[in-house]
Design a protein around this motif. Sequence first.
Motif, mmCIF file in Angstrom:
data_model
loop_
_atom_site.group_PDB
_atom_site.id
_atom_site.type_symbol
_atom_site.label_atom_id
_atom_site.label_comp_id
_atom_site.label_asym_id
_atom_site.label_seq_id
_atom_site.Cartn_x
_atom_site.Cartn_y
_atom_site.Cartn_z
ATOM 1 N N VAL A 35 19.755 85.586 8.273
ATOM 2 C CA VAL A 35 18.946 87.471 8.925
ATOM 3 C C VAL A 35 17.510 86.560 9.549
ATOM 4 O O VAL A 35 16.398 86.268 8.561
ATOM 5 N N ALA A 36 17.782 86.587 10.695
ATOM 6 C CA ALA A 36 16.443 86.601 11.485
ATOM 7 C C ALA A 36 16.029 87.161 13.134
ATOM 8 O O ALA A 36 17.453 86.710 13.261
ATOM 9 N N ASN A 37 15.419 87.914 13.329
ATOM 10 C CA ASN A 37 15.045 88.272 14.582
ATOM 11 C C ASN A 37 15.724 87.093 15.498
ATOM 12 O O ASN A 37 15.346 85.667 15.350
ATOM 13 N N LEU A 38 15.752 87.863 16.614
ATOM 14 C CA LEU A 38 16.025 87.007 17.176
ATOM 15 C C LEU A 38 15.074 85.405 18.259
ATOM 16 O O LEU A 38 15.083 86.398 19.960
ATOM 17 N N PHE A 39 14.036 85.771 17.809
ATOM 18 C CA PHE A 39 13.276 84.869 18.917
ATOM 19 C C PHE A 39 13.589 83.571 18.758
ATOM 20 O O PHE A 39 14.406 82.473 17.995
ATOM 21 N N ALA A 40 12.957 82.521 20.094
ATOM 22 C CA ALA A 40 12.893 81.736 20.099
ATOM 23 C C ALA A 40 12.773 80.778 18.555
ATOM 24 O O ALA A 40 13.233 79.358 18.387
ATOM 25 N N TYR A 41 11.616 80.853 18.569
ATOM 26 C CA TYR A 41 10.946 80.054 16.718
ATOM 27 C C TYR A 41 12.120 80.206 15.779
ATOM 28 O O TYR A 41 11.526 79.046 14.775
ATOM 29 N N LYS A 42 13.041 81.029 15.493
ATOM 30 C CA LYS A 42 14.049 81.038 14.576
ATOM 31 C C LYS A 42 15.417 79.940 14.663
ATOM 32 O O LYS A 42 15.955 79.726 13.596
ATOM 33 N N GLY A 43 14.984 79.149 15.941
ATOM 34 C CA GLY A 43 15.493 78.241 15.294
ATOM 35 C C GLY A 43 17.176 78.343 15.777
ATOM 36 O O GLY A 43 18.311 78.026 15.502
ATOM 37 N N HIS A 44 17.690 79.473 16.357
ATOM 38 C CA HIS A 44 19.446 79.595 16.461
ATOM 39 C C HIS A 44 19.563 78.371 17.531
ATOM 40 O O HIS A 44 21.252 78.735 16.638
ATOM 41 N N VAL A 45 19.308 78.285 18.168
ATOM 42 C CA VAL A 45 19.538 77.222 19.280
ATOM 43 C C VAL A 45 20.189 76.405 18.256
ATOM 44 O O VAL A 45 21.589 75.224 18.705
ATOM 45 N N ASP A 46 19.079 75.733 17.512
ATOM 46 C CA ASP A 46 19.391 74.442 16.318
ATOM 47 C C ASP A 46 20.788 74.503 15.819
ATOM 48 O O ASP A 46 21.771 73.302 15.643
ATOM 49 N N LEU A 47 21.040 75.515 15.033
ATOM 50 C CA LEU A 47 21.742 76.279 14.556
ATOM 51 C C LEU A 47 23.523 76.378 15.811
ATOM 52 O O LEU A 47 24.231 75.986 14.679
ATOM 53 N N LEU A 48 23.051 76.803 16.334
ATOM 54 C CA LEU A 48 24.899 76.418 17.102
ATOM 55 C C LEU A 48 25.002 75.200 17.872
ATOM 56 O O LEU A 48 26.458 74.944 17.477
ATOM 57 N N HIS A 49 23.789 74.738 18.080
ATOM 58 C CA HIS A 49 24.188 73.241 18.234
ATOM 59 C C HIS A 49 25.399 71.961 17.254
ATOM 60 O O HIS A 49 25.302 71.588 17.509
ATOM 61 N N ALA A 50 23.620 72.079 15.955
ATOM 62 C CA ALA A 50 24.321 72.150 14.876
ATOM 63 C C ALA A 50 26.134 72.368 14.437
ATOM 64 O O ALA A 50 27.240 71.386 13.902
ATOM 65 N N LEU A 51 26.631 73.556 14.386
ATOM 66 C CA LEU A 51 27.831 74.112 14.261
ATOM 67 C C LEU A 51 28.823 73.699 15.282
ATOM 68 O O LEU A 51 29.656 73.076 14.900
ATOM 69 N N ALA A 52 28.605 73.599 16.180
ATOM 70 C CA ALA A 52 29.607 72.305 18.063
ATOM 71 C C ALA A 52 29.542 71.561 17.276
ATOM 72 O O ALA A 52 30.947 70.482 17.165
ATOM 73 N N ALA A 53 28.605 70.196 16.794
ATOM 74 C CA ALA A 53 28.757 69.060 16.090
ATOM 75 C C ALA A 53 30.071 69.202 14.993
ATOM 76 O O ALA A 53 30.687 68.133 15.203
ATOM 77 N N ILE A 54 30.120 70.081 13.677
ATOM 78 C CA ILE A 54 30.941 69.944 12.806
ATOM 79 C C ILE A 54 31.991 70.747 12.716
ATOM 80 O O ILE A 54 32.104 70.880 11.737
ATOM 81 N N LYS A 55 32.090 70.931 14.025
ATOM 82 C CA LYS A 55 32.997 72.792 13.605
ATOM 83 C C LYS A 55 35.137 72.488 13.225
ATOM 84 O O LYS A 55 35.302 72.841 12.482
ATOM 85 N N ALA A 56 34.993 71.052 13.472
ATOM 86 C CA ALA A 56 36.446 70.622 13.137
ATOM 87 C C ALA A 56 36.074 69.889 11.350
ATOM 88 O O ALA A 56 37.232 69.893 11.021
ATOM 89 N N GLU A 57 34.991 69.776 11.609
ATOM 90 C CA GLU A 57 34.863 69.443 9.506
ATOM 91 C C GLU A 57 34.911 70.455 9.257
ATOM 92 O O GLU A 57 34.801 69.965 7.617
ATOM 93 N N LEU A 58 34.247 71.760 9.360
ATOM 94 C CA LEU A 58 34.175 73.091 8.540
ATOM 95 C C LEU A 58 35.757 73.653 8.244
ATOM 96 O O LEU A 58 36.632 73.096 8.710
ATOM 97 N N PRO A 59 35.293 74.227 7.437
ATOM 98 C CA PRO A 59 37.038 74.913 6.561
ATOM 99 C C PRO A 59 37.310 75.838 7.786
ATOM 100 O O PRO A 59 36.760 76.455 9.110
ATOM 101 N N LYS A 60 38.340 75.590 8.070
ATOM 102 C CA LYS A 60 39.281 75.974 9.259
ATOM 103 C C LYS A 60 39.279 77.672 9.541
ATOM 104 O O LYS A 60 39.328 77.349 10.731
#
Length: 211
Positions: free
Chosen positions: A26-51
């Motif tokens: 829950v965060a407005n879409l400002f750059a400093y809220k780190g959504h880009v970091d979160l997307l890259h993090a999820l991309a790196a582990i998407k195969a390891e997350l629950p199906k």
Amino acid sequence: YNGVDLEKFTNKNITHTHDVFTMIIVANLFAYKGHVDLLHALAAIKAELPKKWRLLCVGKDAGMKKQLQALTNRLKLADHIEWLGERSDVPSLLSCADMGVLCSHEEGFSNSILENMAMGLPMVVTDVGGNAEAVWDGVHGLVVPPKNPTQLAQAILTLAHDEKLRQRMATAAHERARQCFSLEGCVHQYEMQYAALLTAPLCENSETTQN
């Protein structure tokens, strides 16, 4: 400390079990809220997350939505990310989640974190502002360095794969919010502060200043 309306945000049953493993930010879409970091993090582990997993992104577009959606598509995450915009039903959305994330590069003392905790969600947060004061690392969630998608990813995986850990942290987070972050408690602290100021003696040079 800030306070939240616990009755509004407290989930009566903090055992979160859903067919789809659900994360929420829950965060407005400002750059400093780190959504880009979160997307890259999820991309790196998407195969390891629950199906079956998803991320709910709640917050108004502050100019980043198109960029974030394009990045989501490039990282092949579009089937898992829901851009919900600004919402008035945040408590209901929190109740659908298994864990909360706030990966900001800077913060004050985040009401979003307090609301997640009140709802009984374990948190992954970055160590900026008051985040680590609200969420004690290893107790109410996990605290990671800002701007570090690799450690963010590992923290998310840790909670995703350990339901007992999530439940333990959820209970602790709920209790901490109840004890420390109620709206009534916040108001009481302000009242005490103002009362102390009103009864405090004048400083020694006040008469000189007035003359």
